[in-house]
Design a protein around this motif. Structure first.
Motif, PDB file in Angstrom:
ATOM      1  N   THR A 277      20.476 -28.302 -31.835  1.00  0.00           N
ATOM      2  CA  THR A 277      19.320 -28.918 -32.517  1.00  0.00           C
ATOM      3  C   THR A 277      18.796 -30.148 -31.777  1.00  0.00           C
ATOM      4  OG1 THR A 277      20.177 -28.158 -34.637  1.00  0.00           O
ATOM      5  CG2 THR A 277      18.525 -29.910 -34.701  1.00  0.00           C
ATOM      6  N   LYS A 278      19.701 -31.000 -31.318  1.00  0.00           N
ATOM      7  CA  LYS A 278      19.284 -32.284 -30.712  1.00  0.00           C
ATOM      8  C   LYS A 278      18.460 -32.083 -29.447  1.00  0.00           C
ATOM      9  CE  LYS A 278      21.214 -36.668 -28.978  1.00  0.00           C
ATOM     10  NZ  LYS A 278      22.442 -37.386 -28.615  1.00  0.00           N
ATOM     11  N   ILE A 279      18.900 -31.203 -28.562  1.00  0.00           N
ATOM     12  CA  ILE A 279      18.172 -31.011 -27.299  1.00  0.00           C
ATOM     13  C   ILE A 279      16.819 -30.340 -27.549  1.00  0.00           C
ATOM     14  CG2 ILE A 279      19.115 -28.738 -26.599  1.00  0.00           C
ATOM     15  CD1 ILE A 279      19.458 -30.014 -23.747  1.00  0.00           C
ATOM     16  N   LYS A 280      16.765 -29.470 -28.561  1.00  0.00           N
ATOM     17  CA  LYS A 280      15.502 -28.799 -28.893  1.00  0.00           C
ATOM     18  C   LYS A 280      14.496 -29.795 -29.474  1.00  0.00           C
ATOM     19  CE  LYS A 280      17.493 -25.338 -31.266  1.00  0.00           C
ATOM     20  NZ  LYS A 280      17.703 -24.069 -31.976  1.00  0.00           N
ATOM     21  N   GLU A 281      14.994 -30.639 -30.374  1.00  0.00           N
ATOM     22  CA  GLU A 281      14.079 -31.583 -31.037  1.00  0.00           C
ATOM     23  C   GLU A 281      13.677 -32.737 -30.127  1.00  0.00           C
ATOM     24  OE1 GLU A 281      15.899 -32.751 -34.710  1.00  0.00           O
ATOM     25  OE2 GLU A 281      15.382 -30.847 -35.706  1.00  0.00           O
ATOM     26  N   THR A 282      14.593 -33.208 -29.275  1.00  0.00           N
ATOM     27  CA  THR A 282      14.308 -34.363 -28.420  1.00  0.00           C
ATOM     28  C   THR A 282      13.385 -33.999 -27.261  1.00  0.00           C
ATOM     29  OG1 THR A 282      16.484 -35.267 -28.943  1.00  0.00           O
ATOM     30  CG2 THR A 282      15.345 -36.243 -27.076  1.00  0.00           C
ATOM     31  N   PHE A 283      13.637 -32.872 -26.639  1.00  0.00           N
ATOM     32  CA  PHE A 283      12.898 -32.530 -25.411  1.00  0.00           C
ATOM     33  C   PHE A 283      12.022 -31.292 -25.542  1.00  0.00           C
ATOM     34  CE2 PHE A 283      16.834 -34.662 -23.871  1.00  0.00           C
ATOM     35  CZ  PHE A 283      16.241 -35.786 -23.307  1.00  0.00           C
ATOM     36  N   GLY A 284      12.041 -30.640 -26.703  1.00  0.00           N
ATOM     37  CA  GLY A 284      11.253 -29.418 -26.851  1.00  0.00           C
ATOM     38  C   GLY A 284      11.766 -28.281 -25.979  1.00  0.00           C
ATOM     39  N   VAL A 285      13.070 -28.276 -25.743  1.00  0.00           N
ATOM     40  CA  VAL A 285      13.685 -27.243 -24.912  1.00  0.00           C
ATOM     41  C   VAL A 285      13.769 -25.938 -25.703  1.00  0.00           C
ATOM     42  CG1 VAL A 285      15.922 -26.522 -23.951  1.00  0.00           C
ATOM     43  CG2 VAL A 285      15.012 -28.779 -23.416  1.00  0.00           C
ATOM     44  N   GLU A 286      13.412 -24.836 -25.044  1.00  0.00           N
ATOM     45  CA  GLU A 286      13.557 -23.520 -25.671  1.00  0.00           C
ATOM     46  C   GLU A 286      14.940 -22.965 -25.349  1.00  0.00           C
ATOM     47  OE1 GLU A 286      10.465 -20.742 -24.849  1.00  0.00           O
ATOM     48  OE2 GLU A 286       8.882 -22.138 -25.430  1.00  0.00           O
ATOM     49  N   VAL A 287      15.585 -22.380 -26.338  1.00  0.00           N
ATOM     50  CA  VAL A 287      16.930 -21.833 -26.147  1.00  0.00           C
ATOM     51  C   VAL A 287      16.904 -20.336 -26.459  1.00  0.00           C
ATOM     52  CG1 VAL A 287      19.360 -22.016 -26.775  1.00  0.00           C
ATOM     53  CG2 VAL A 287      17.926 -24.064 -26.826  1.00  0.00           C
ATOM     54  N   PRO A 288      16.932 -19.473 -25.452  1.00  0.00           N
ATOM     55  CA  PRO A 288      16.891 -18.033 -25.701  1.00  0.00           C
ATOM     56  C   PRO A 288      18.168 -17.517 -26.377  1.00  0.00           C
ATOM     57  CG  PRO A 288      16.304 -18.548 -23.416  1.00  0.00           C
ATOM     58  CD  PRO A 288      16.878 -19.792 -24.019  1.00  0.00           C
ATOM     59  N   PHE A 289      18.043 -16.373 -27.046  1.00  0.00           N
ATOM     60  CA  PHE A 289      19.192 -15.705 -27.669  1.00  0.00           C
ATOM     61  C   PHE A 289      20.072 -15.131 -26.565  1.00  0.00           C
ATOM     62  CE2 PHE A 289      21.091 -11.981 -29.968  1.00  0.00           C
ATOM     63  CZ  PHE A 289      21.796 -12.712 -30.903  1.00  0.00           C
ATOM     64  N   TRP A 290      21.390 -15.209 -26.749  1.00  0.00           N
ATOM     65  CA  TRP A 290      22.335 -14.848 -25.673  1.00  0.00           C
ATOM     66  C   TRP A 290      22.127 -13.440 -25.144  1.00  0.00           C
ATOM     67  CZ3 TRP A 290      25.865 -10.858 -25.801  1.00  0.00           C
ATOM     68  CH2 TRP A 290      26.102 -10.269 -27.049  1.00  0.00           C
ATOM     69  N   LYS A 291      21.849 -12.478 -26.043  1.00  0.00           N
ATOM     70  CA  LYS A 291      21.751 -11.082 -25.598  1.00  0.00           C
ATOM     71  C   LYS A 291      20.490 -10.845 -24.776  1.00  0.00           C
ATOM     72  CE  LYS A 291      23.479  -6.782 -27.437  1.00  0.00           C
ATOM     73  NZ  LYS A 291      23.896  -6.097 -28.657  1.00  0.00           N
ATOM     74  N   ASP A 292      19.419 -11.549 -25.122  1.00  0.00           N
ATOM     75  CA  ASP A 292      18.172 -11.422 -24.347  1.00  0.00           C
ATOM     76  C   ASP A 292      18.385 -11.914 -22.917  1.00  0.00           C
ATOM     77  OD1 ASP A 292      16.932 -10.474 -26.634  1.00  0.00           O
ATOM     78  OD2 ASP A 292      16.197 -12.454 -27.233  1.00  0.00           O
ATOM     79  N   SER A 293      19.087 -13.033 -22.785  1.00  0.00           N
ATOM     80  CA  SER A 293      19.342 -13.593 -21.449  1.00  0.00           C
ATOM     81  C   SER A 293      20.290 -12.710 -20.649  1.00  0.00           C
ATOM     82  CB  SER A 293      19.910 -15.007 -21.569  1.00  0.00           C
ATOM     83  OG  SER A 293      18.947 -15.855 -22.147  1.00  0.00           O
ATOM     84  N   LEU A 294      21.299 -12.162 -21.331  1.00  0.00           N
ATOM     85  CA  LEU A 294      22.228 -11.262 -20.653  1.00  0.00           C
ATOM     86  C   LEU A 294      21.499 -10.013 -20.153  1.00  0.00           C
ATOM     87  CD1 LEU A 294      25.113 -10.364 -19.884  1.00  0.00           C
ATOM     88  CD2 LEU A 294      25.305  -9.385 -22.198  1.00  0.00           C
ATOM     89  N   LYS A 295      20.650  -9.456 -21.004  1.00  0.00           N
ATOM     90  CA  LYS A 295      19.887  -8.259 -20.648  1.00  0.00           C
ATOM     91  C   LYS A 295      19.005  -8.536 -19.431  1.00  0.00           C
ATOM     92  CE  LYS A 295      16.996  -4.751 -22.833  1.00  0.00           C
ATOM     93  NZ  LYS A 295      16.145  -4.420 -23.969  1.00  0.00           N
ATOM     94  N   LYS A 296      18.375  -9.686 -19.439  1.00  0.00           N
ATOM     95  CA  LYS A 296      17.492 -10.077 -18.334  1.00  0.00           C
ATOM     96  C   LYS A 296      18.261 -10.123 -17.023  1.00  0.00           C
ATOM     97  CE  LYS A 296      13.981 -13.654 -17.683  1.00  0.00           C
ATOM     98  NZ  LYS A 296      13.497 -14.928 -18.237  1.00  0.00           N
ATOM     99  N   GLN A 297      19.456 -10.721 -17.061  1.00  0.00           N
ATOM    100  CA  GLN A 297      20.239 -10.804 -15.818  1.00  0.00           C
ATOM    101  C   GLN A 297      20.717  -9.433 -15.377  1.00  0.00           C
ATOM    102  OE1 GLN A 297      23.067 -13.961 -15.011  1.00  0.00           O
ATOM    103  NE2 GLN A 297      24.535 -12.464 -14.275  1.00  0.00           N
ATOM    104  N   LEU A 298      21.179  -8.623 -16.303  1.00  0.00           N
ATOM    105  CA  LEU A 298      21.706  -7.308 -15.939  1.00  0.00           C
ATOM    106  C   LEU A 298      20.624  -6.373 -15.408  1.00  0.00           C
ATOM    107  CD1 LEU A 298      24.255  -6.655 -18.844  1.00  0.00           C
ATOM    108  CD2 LEU A 298      24.760  -7.396 -16.505  1.00  0.00           C
ATOM    109  N   GLU A 299      19.386  -6.644 -15.783  1.00  0.00           N
ATOM    110  CA  GLU A 299      18.269  -5.817 -15.307  1.00  0.00           C
ATOM    111  C   GLU A 299      17.715  -6.293 -13.966  1.00  0.00           C
ATOM    112  OE1 GLU A 299      15.518  -5.978 -18.548  1.00  0.00           O
ATOM    113  OE2 GLU A 299      16.468  -4.327 -19.646  1.00  0.00           O
ATOM    114  N   SER A 300      18.079  -7.527 -13.585  1.00  0.00           N
ATOM    115  CA  SER A 300      17.486  -8.090 -12.376  1.00  0.00           C
ATOM    116  C   SER A 300      18.168  -7.559 -11.105  1.00  0.00           C
ATOM    117  CB  SER A 300      17.569  -9.609 -12.389  1.00  0.00           C
ATOM    118  OG  SER A 300      18.914 -10.027 -12.389  1.00  0.00           O
TER     119      SER A 300
END
Length: 288
Positions: free
Chosen positions: A265-288
């Motif tokens: 919560t803190k990093i998202k609210e302080t800096f507006g950082v987007e945090v992807p869902f773990w499975k989406d990021s894993l899928k992206k790497q495995l497809e690359s």
């Protein structure tokens, strides 16, 4: 008079590590930045007497300190070396930043916690490391906070990448080679795509506001290592059987926290950082 077009000078430590290499992908062609990617040859973190002199050669505006001793099990028998790299070298970097007004982003770990929580850990949750690696990283955090409290410390967990050695690569190999494997199902947390963490760091660097302090970053979601392995298998369409086992069935020299899910919560609210869902990021790497 200073040129308005002067590039921001950035030193990245741990350049050959997973995060260091992902940062290189994002930063090496950035026209507004002059980046220096230092590996252990160019910046030997175990030789603390020369760290500040080496940093002085680059005169950075910002240091992204991603270098660390990360061999968690080996640290149990190499505690002095782990302390030298994770604690004392980090202290030298923090002192350099204080002396020269250099901004600092330093990477830490979920292993500063004992794993006895049952709710996602906030930045002010009590720390109590249960292995040497966690202890040395916590001392590094404390050295930064003592010498340069304006620094940003980012704790992360379960890091993987297309670069280096990591759980995802190990699983891909084992799942391809074997008919069945066993994976621990009672350690809970969330993986971190080093590519996502690198993007979050660059987002903070490029942002308008700088807020020192401790922050947490991992991908969204709550899983076990077993769940992670099953997802890797299924996304790659592999046939290997995966058996869930307790930590007690797979003893290691270093104890691991049973629960180290990080609250973002803190990093998202302080800096507006987007945090992807773990499975989406894993899928992206495995497809690359």
């Amino acid at each position: 008079m200073e040129s308005v077009n002067q590039k921001q000078r950035i030193v990245i430590t741990g350049a050959s590590g997973q995060l260091g290499q992902e940062l290189k992908v994002l930063l090496e062609h950035d026209a507004e930045k002059e980046c220096f990617f230092l590996d252990r040859k160019q910046l030997p973190l175990d030789q603390i007497m020369i760290i500040q002199d080496i940093l002085g050669m680059y005169q950075p505006d910002l240091i992204i300190h991603a270098g660390a001793y990360t061999a968690v099990d080996q640290a149990e028998s190499e505690s002095d070396l782990a302390d030298l790299v994770n604690h004392l070298a980090t202290e030298e970097i923090a002192q350099y930043c204080r002396l020269h007004g250099t901004q600092l982003i330093a990477i830490s770990t979920d292993y500063v916690f004992d794993g006895n929580s049952c709710a996602a850990l906030t930045e002010d949750a009590p720390v109590s490391p249960i292995n040497v690696y966690g202890e040395t990283k916590l001392k590094g955090e404390q050295a930064i906070q003592k010498w340069y409290p304006e620094a940003i410390i980012i704790r992360t967990s379960w890091v993987y990448s297309t670069f280096g050695k990591n759980f995802v690569k190990t699983m891909l190999r084992l799942l391809s080679e074997r008919d069945s494997i066993s994976v621990i199902n009672d350690q809970i947390g969330s993986p971190t795509s080093a590519a996502d963490l690198a993007k979050a760091i660059v987002h903070i660097v490029d942002g308008e506001s700088w807020q020192g302090g401790v922050y947490h970053y991992s991908n969204e979601g709550e899983i076990s290592w077993y769940d992670f392995a099953v997802a890797i298998r299924d996304l790659k369409g592999l046939e290997c059987e995966i058996n869930a086992i307790p930590t007690t069935a797979y003893p290691t020299p270093a104890k691991r926290p049973n629960y180290s899910l990080l609250n973002k919560t803190k990093i998202k609210e302080t800096f507006g950082v987007e945090v992807p869902f773990w499975k989406d990021s894993l899928k992206k790497q495995l497809e690359s």
